[in-house]
Write a protein that holds these residues in place. Structure first.
Motif, short mmCIF file in Angstrom:
data_model
loop_
_atom_site.label_atom_id
_atom_site.label_comp_id
_atom_site.label_asym_id
_atom_site.label_seq_id
_atom_site.Cartn_x
_atom_site.Cartn_y
_atom_site.Cartn_z
N VAL A 35 0.54 -1.05 -0.08
CA VAL A 35 -0.26 -0.08 0.23
C VAL A 35 0.86 1.38 -0.17
N GLN A 36 0.42 2.01 -1.27
CA GLN A 36 1.50 3.44 -0.87
C GLN A 36 0.03 4.33 0.22
N HIS A 37 1.58 4.58 0.88
CA HIS A 37 0.38 6.25 0.65
C HIS A 37 0.79 7.52 1.36
N ARG A 38 -0.28 8.44 1.38
CA ARG A 38 -0.33 9.85 1.13
C ARG A 38 0.87 10.67 0.59
N TRP A 85 3.93 -3.09 3.58
CA TRP A 85 2.81 -4.25 3.74
C TRP A 85 1.71 -4.37 4.54
N GLN A 86 0.92 -4.60 4.08
CA GLN A 86 -0.38 -4.76 5.23
C GLN A 86 -1.28 -6.33 4.73
N TYR A 87 -1.52 -6.59 5.91
CA TYR A 87 -2.03 -7.82 6.24
C TYR A 87 -3.65 -7.50 5.57
N ASP A 138 13.41 -1.20 -5.17
CA ASP A 138 13.05 -0.08 -6.75
C ASP A 138 11.79 -0.39 -7.35
N GLU A 139 11.31 -1.91 -6.60
CA GLU A 139 10.38 -2.23 -6.96
C GLU A 139 9.15 -2.69 -6.12
N VAL A 140 7.57 -2.48 -7.32
CA VAL A 140 6.34 -2.71 -6.19
C VAL A 140 6.32 -4.11 -7.06
N TYR A 141 5.54 -5.25 -7.05
CA TYR A 141 4.88 -6.36 -7.31
C TYR A 141 2.92 -5.68 -6.53
#
Length: 86
Positions: A50-53, A59-61, A83-86
């Motif tokens: 999850v990306q915050h503002r 990572w959120q369960y 550097d990568e988001v899955y």
């Protein structure tokens, strides 16, 4: 271990496939393969990145998820990269 499961079914956003990132009790890649061969369904602990503002990611369960092994097209061990988001 944490795995990326690619499912042969459309995602909520209408992508042709969907990916689930989840933890499974398997302690090795071979054990994961054995579980998929032996069980019709597997239980994983699902996680979202999850990306915050403020731009930070975490990572959120999201709870347990039951996956139908017949819809899993491929599985790979999850490898975290900064550097990568899955």
């Amino acid at each position: 271990m944490r795995f990326v499961f690619t499912l042969n079914m459309p995602s909520f956003k209408n992508n042709l496939v969907q990916q689930i990132i989840g933890d499974h009790a398997a302690s090795s890649f071979d054990e994961m393969c054995e579980a998929l061969n032996n069980d019709l369904f597997i239980v994983v602990k699902q996680f979202y990145n999850v990306q915050h503002r403020n731009g930070e990611r975490e990572w959120q369960y999201k709870g347990p998820m039951i996956l139908n092994a017949h819809h899993i097209g491929k599985v790979q061990e999850f490898v975290a990269k900064d550097d990568e988001v899955y």
